[in-house]
Structures are given as structure tokens and as C-alpha cells.
Design a protein around this motif. Structure first.
Motif, short mmCIF file in Angstrom:
data_model
loop_
_atom_site.label_atom_id
_atom_site.label_comp_id
_atom_site.label_asym_id
_atom_site.label_seq_id
_atom_site.Cartn_x
_atom_site.Cartn_y
_atom_site.Cartn_z
N PHE A 47 0.84 -1.20 0.00
CA PHE A 47 0.00 0.00 0.00
C PHE A 47 0.87 1.25 0.00
O PHE A 47 0.67 2.18 -0.79
CB PHE A 47 -0.92 -0.01 1.22
CG PHE A 47 -1.65 1.29 1.45
CD1 PHE A 47 -2.86 1.55 0.83
CD2 PHE A 47 -1.12 2.26 2.30
CE1 PHE A 47 -3.52 2.75 1.04
CE2 PHE A 47 -1.78 3.46 2.52
CZ PHE A 47 -2.99 3.70 1.89
N TRP A 48 1.86 1.28 0.90
CA TRP A 48 2.73 2.45 1.04
C TRP A 48 3.65 2.59 -0.17
O TRP A 48 3.95 3.72 -0.61
CB TRP A 48 3.53 2.36 2.33
CG TRP A 48 2.60 2.43 3.51
CD1 TRP A 48 2.20 1.39 4.31
CD2 TRP A 48 1.89 3.57 3.97
NE1 TRP A 48 1.30 1.83 5.24
CE2 TRP A 48 1.10 3.17 5.06
CE3 TRP A 48 1.87 4.91 3.58
CZ2 TRP A 48 0.28 4.06 5.76
CZ3 TRP A 48 1.06 5.79 4.27
CH2 TRP A 48 0.28 5.36 5.35
N GLN A 49 4.11 1.49 -0.72
CA GLN A 49 4.95 1.53 -1.92
C GLN A 49 4.17 2.13 -3.09
O GLN A 49 4.69 3.00 -3.81
CB GLN A 49 5.46 0.13 -2.25
CG GLN A 49 6.45 -0.39 -1.23
CD GLN A 49 6.67 -1.89 -1.31
OE1 GLN A 49 5.98 -2.61 -2.03
NE2 GLN A 49 7.63 -2.38 -0.54
N HIS A 50 2.94 1.69 -3.27
CA HIS A 50 2.09 2.19 -4.36
C HIS A 50 1.77 3.68 -4.14
O HIS A 50 1.88 4.49 -5.07
CB HIS A 50 0.80 1.36 -4.43
CG HIS A 50 -0.15 1.81 -5.48
ND1 HIS A 50 0.08 1.61 -6.82
CD2 HIS A 50 -1.33 2.47 -5.39
CE1 HIS A 50 -0.93 2.12 -7.52
NE2 HIS A 50 -1.79 2.65 -6.66
N ARG A 51 1.39 4.02 -2.93
CA ARG A 51 1.05 5.41 -2.61
C ARG A 51 2.23 6.34 -2.87
O ARG A 51 2.07 7.42 -3.44
CB ARG A 51 0.61 5.48 -1.14
CG ARG A 51 0.19 6.85 -0.69
CD ARG A 51 -0.22 6.81 0.78
NE ARG A 51 -0.68 8.10 1.20
CZ ARG A 51 -1.75 8.31 1.93
NH1 ARG A 51 -2.47 7.29 2.34
NH2 ARG A 51 -2.09 9.52 2.29
N THR A 52 3.41 5.93 -2.46
CA THR A 52 4.60 6.76 -2.64
C THR A 52 4.98 6.86 -4.11
O THR A 52 5.32 7.95 -4.60
CB THR A 52 5.77 6.23 -1.79
OG1 THR A 52 5.34 6.12 -0.43
CG2 THR A 52 6.98 7.14 -1.88
N ALA A 53 4.92 5.75 -4.83
CA ALA A 53 5.23 5.78 -6.27
C ALA A 53 4.29 6.73 -7.02
O ALA A 53 4.72 7.43 -7.94
CB ALA A 53 5.16 4.38 -6.85
N ASN A 54 3.02 6.77 -6.62
CA ASN A 54 2.05 7.67 -7.27
C ASN A 54 2.34 9.14 -7.00
O ASN A 54 1.89 10.00 -7.75
CB ASN A 54 0.63 7.34 -6.81
CG ASN A 54 0.04 6.17 -7.55
OD1 ASN A 54 0.52 5.78 -8.61
ND2 ASN A 54 -1.00 5.60 -6.98
N ALA A 55 3.08 9.43 -5.95
CA ALA A 55 3.36 10.81 -5.58
C ALA A 55 4.79 11.24 -5.91
O ALA A 55 5.15 12.40 -5.73
CB ALA A 55 3.10 11.02 -4.09
N ALA A 56 5.59 10.31 -6.41
CA ALA A 56 6.98 10.59 -6.78
C ALA A 56 7.05 11.01 -8.25
O ALA A 56 6.05 10.96 -8.98
CB ALA A 56 7.84 9.35 -6.53
#
Length: 173
Positions: A47-56
Motif C-alpha cells: 500500500f505504502w509503496q504504491h502510494r509513494t510511487a504515485n506521488a513521486a
């Protein structure tokens, strides 16, 4: 005190998670966030990996963080490119947080300026955010950063929120 404000990297998902969990432990978190510490801390790493990738870089959103000289992550704001049609187009700012002990030192202004710069590059003319009617601390900070109330009030699960806007290039503070 010198701070760095920059966009997150996809590899920094543990730092993003830790800062979000810290924000959710703030006494006014129930007013400021549509999430709880219990829910967020139960999310899997994916979840956190996906969320961060979407905001990077390369992602559809942009999350900016404030980092102290000692490497402590203490502030964040995320901008979503919603409503980018027409001359009144705005981007939505969510997840705004500056930790106690760092408030009043210019971090929130710099976070919003980074959100505005990114939003302008996406074609936005303004920034929009929502703030709980009882979160007076946040309202004052947002007004100091050039946001004004639109007169709209939204009803969310956590109560009523004022809709506030500012141009991507704010009036002189």
C-alpha cells in the motif's frame, strides 16, 4: 534552521509511511485527515509503496516533504491534479502536516509554494484545499499562505469543511 523541501522518491515509502503515522497521532488528526492511525498502521507495505510511487516523479500526484538539517522528516503536502479544465482550474492539496516544534518557521509556506509550482506546470491556475470548520490552527496557517474561503462548505464523514483557494502565484505575504 535550514530545511529542505522536495518531492518524495518512490524508494522512500517507509519515510512516507512513518511521517503519515506521525501526523495521524497529532491531537487534531481526527479533524485534519480522513484516516486514522489504526487504519493506516494496518496497511501492508505494498500500500505504502504504491502510494509513494504515485506521488513521486513520474506519478500522477506530487507529495512534497519538509526535512530538517538532521534528516528528520517533519512536514508534508500532497497535490492532486483534479479540476484542471478551464481558466479557473485548480489542483487539490491534501494531507497537509507540519509537526509541532517546526510550525511557524516557514515550512508550510514552502510546501505550498512547491505544490503551486508543480500545479502550474500541470496547467492549474490555483490551489484548492478543504479544512475542518473546527480546525482553527490550520485555517489561520492557510490564510497566512494566501488561501481564502470560497463560501462553499462540504460535508464529509468527519464533519463540515470550508473550501479554500489561492492562486498558484499568491499575493504578497
Amino acid at each position: 534552521m535550514s530545511i529542505e523541501v522536495r518531492r518524495v522518491l518512490a524508494t522512500e515509502w517507509t519515510d512516507v509511511r512513518d511521517l503519515r503515522l506521525r501526523a495521524l497521532q497529532d491531537p487534531v488528526a481526527a479533524l485534519a485527515f480522513l484516516d486514522t492511525f489504526e487504519n493506516a498502521s494496518a496497511q501492508p507495505d505494498a500500500f505504502w509503496q504504491h502510494r509513494t510511487a504515485n506521488a513521486a516523479e513520474g506519478g500522477p500526484n506530487a507529495q512534497f516533504v519538509a526535512i530538517a538539517e538532521d534528516g528528520e522528516w517533519f512536514g508534508s503536502a500532497t497535490v492532486l491534479p483534479s479540476g484542471l479544465e478551464g481558466p479557473e482550474s485548480t489542483a487539490l492539496v491534501v494531507g497537509v502536516y507540519v509537526a509541532e516544534g517546526h510550525r511557524g518557521a516557514g515550512a508550510i509556506e514552502t510546501l505550498f509554494d512547491e505544490c503551486a509550482t508543480w500545479s502550474a506546470e500541470q496547467g492549474a491556475h490555483g490551489l484548492t484545499l478543504e479544512v475542518h470548520v473546527d480546525n482553527h490552527r490550520a485555517q489561520a496557517a492557510y490564510e497566512r499562505c494566501g488561501f481564502t474561503r470560497t463560501g462553499q462548505i462540504t460535508e464529509l464523514a468527519n464533519g463540515r469543511e470550508y473550501v479554500m483557494v489561492r492562486p498558484v502565484v499568491p499575493d504578497a505575504r
